[in-house]
Design an enzyme around this catalytic site. Structure first.
Site, PDB file in Angstrom:
ATOM      1  N   TRP A   9       0.829  -1.203   0.000  1.00 31.01           N
ATOM      2  CA  TRP A   9       0.000   0.000   0.000  1.00 31.01           C
ATOM      3  C   TRP A   9       0.866   1.256   0.000  1.00 31.01           C
ATOM      4  O   TRP A   9       1.777   1.389   0.813  1.00 31.01           O
ATOM      5  CB  TRP A   9      -0.869   0.064   1.247  1.00 31.01           C
ATOM      6  CG  TRP A   9      -1.935  -0.973   1.403  1.00 31.01           C
ATOM      7  CD1 TRP A   9      -1.920  -2.050   2.257  1.00 31.01           C
ATOM      8  CD2 TRP A   9      -3.212  -1.008   0.751  1.00 31.01           C
ATOM      9  NE1 TRP A   9      -3.089  -2.757   2.165  1.00 31.01           N
ATOM     10  CE2 TRP A   9      -3.910  -2.135   1.230  1.00 31.01           C
ATOM     11  CE3 TRP A   9      -3.826  -0.193  -0.213  1.00 31.01           C
ATOM     12  CZ2 TRP A   9      -5.183  -2.474   0.803  1.00 31.01           C
ATOM     13  CZ3 TRP A   9      -5.095  -0.530  -0.650  1.00 31.01           C
ATOM     14  CH2 TRP A   9      -5.763  -1.649  -0.148  1.00 31.01           C
ATOM     15  N   ASP A  10       0.564   2.178  -0.889  1.00 39.43           N
ATOM     16  CA  ASP A  10       1.089   3.535  -0.755  1.00 39.43           C
ATOM     17  C   ASP A  10       0.320   4.191   0.391  1.00 39.43           C
ATOM     18  O   ASP A  10      -0.797   3.769   0.715  1.00 39.43           O
ATOM     19  CB  ASP A  10       0.872   4.299  -2.059  1.00 39.43           C
ATOM     20  CG  ASP A  10       1.208   5.775  -1.937  1.00 39.43           C
ATOM     21  OD1 ASP A  10       2.315   6.092  -1.470  1.00 39.43           O
ATOM     22  OD2 ASP A  10       0.346   6.606  -2.293  1.00 39.43           O
ATOM     23  N   VAL A  11       0.894   5.215   0.988  1.00 40.59           N
ATOM     24  CA  VAL A  11       0.255   5.880   2.131  1.00 40.59           C
ATOM     25  C   VAL A  11      -0.444   7.183   1.717  1.00 40.59           C
ATOM     26  O   VAL A  11      -1.669   7.308   1.777  1.00 40.59           O
ATOM     27  CB  VAL A  11       1.272   6.151   3.263  1.00 40.59           C
ATOM     28  CG1 VAL A  11       0.595   6.936   4.401  1.00 40.59           C
ATOM     29  CG2 VAL A  11       1.842   4.844   3.784  1.00 40.59           C
ATOM     30  N   THR A  14      -3.450   7.739  -0.780  1.00 38.31           N
ATOM     31  CA  THR A  14      -4.008   6.406  -1.046  1.00 38.31           C
ATOM     32  C   THR A  14      -4.749   5.971   0.213  1.00 38.31           C
ATOM     33  O   THR A  14      -5.953   6.109   0.294  1.00 38.31           O
ATOM     34  CB  THR A  14      -2.916   5.402  -1.446  1.00 38.31           C
ATOM     35  OG1 THR A  14      -2.265   5.866  -2.645  1.00 38.31           O
ATOM     36  CG2 THR A  14      -3.529   4.029  -1.734  1.00 38.31           C
TER      37      THR A  14
END
Length: 235
Positions: A9-11, A14
């Site tokens: 996961w990008d933070v 996102t």
């Protein structure tokens, strides 16, 4: 058999709404220095910041210097001479890490995925270490995921292949064919996934065009659409 067992996961922009945090932090810091930030100033900073991060991603500029230089650029463009850019950057980093806003009930999504026990979840981010650690702790994501990889600690940024290879080396039993990266950035997340040789899922709530023509395997407008991809590929 499930096609994927690992989600990267990008933070920012996102799982978490970076723009809201950015807006808060810029206005907070201007007030702390005895000023007020107009909407136009916040918008200008956002554009400047994005341009600096694009250059960091490409390895064109030094990250530590760029974090201060972005504010020097802002102050020059608005004619502000009374604020020290270095001091402002320090306060901004703290303010940015003190707030968080979930995107699409992202916390509940990541929590449910963890509880199902079918997927490992990692966070891959280009943010500043202090800022990222603070907001990931406050938001609770640090307790849900299997690992957090911040470019400042890794020593190189997304989308470099080297960044991802170092991350992969710290993921036990990692298999590229069973991993997918989910993120909003074409230049960082999708290109990074291409460079690393893993599947990509573009989080694109605004319906933007793929202007970079990077390979995108999946595209979603809401984070919860990831279930359709995971369940479809599990059949």
């Amino acid at each position: 058999m499930r096609k994927f067992d690992t989600i990267l996961w990008d933070v920012d922009q996102t799982l978490l709404d970076f723009k809201k945090s950015e807006d808060y932090a810029v206005r907070f810091c201007f007030r702390k220095f005895g000023k007020e930030a107009a909407d136009e100033t916040v918008a200008l900073y956002s554009a400047i910041n994005e341009s600096f991060w694009k250059r960091i991603e490409k390895g064109e500029i030094n990250k530590k210097e760029a974090l201060v230089d972005r504010f020097r650029s802002l102050f020059e463009q608005i004619g502000e001479e009374d604020i020290d850019a270095g001091a402002f950057q320090k306060e901004y980093a703290k303010a940015l890490g003190s707030v968080y806003y979930y995107q699409d009930d992202s916390y509940e999504l990541v929590k449910r995925l963890k509880e199902e026990g079918k997927y490992r979840q990692y966070l891959v981010t280009n943010g500043v270490t202090l800022t990222q650690k603070n907001k990931l702790h406050l938001s609770g994501f640090d307790k849900l995921v299997d690992g957090i990889f911040i470019s400042e600690e890794i020593g190189m940024p997304k989308p470099s292949k080297e960044y991802f290879e170092k991350c992969f080396s710290m993921m036990p039993g990692f298999c590229k064919e069973k991993a997918v990266i989910v993120g909003d950035s074409l230049s960082s997340d999708m290109k990074g996934g291409n460079n690393a040789g893993i599947a990509t899922c573009w989080y694109n709530p605004s319906g933007l065009q793929n202007h970079l023509e990077v390979k995108v395997d999946y595209e979603i407008k809401n984070l919860n659409e990831i279930w359709e991809i995971l369940e479809k590929d599990a059949q």
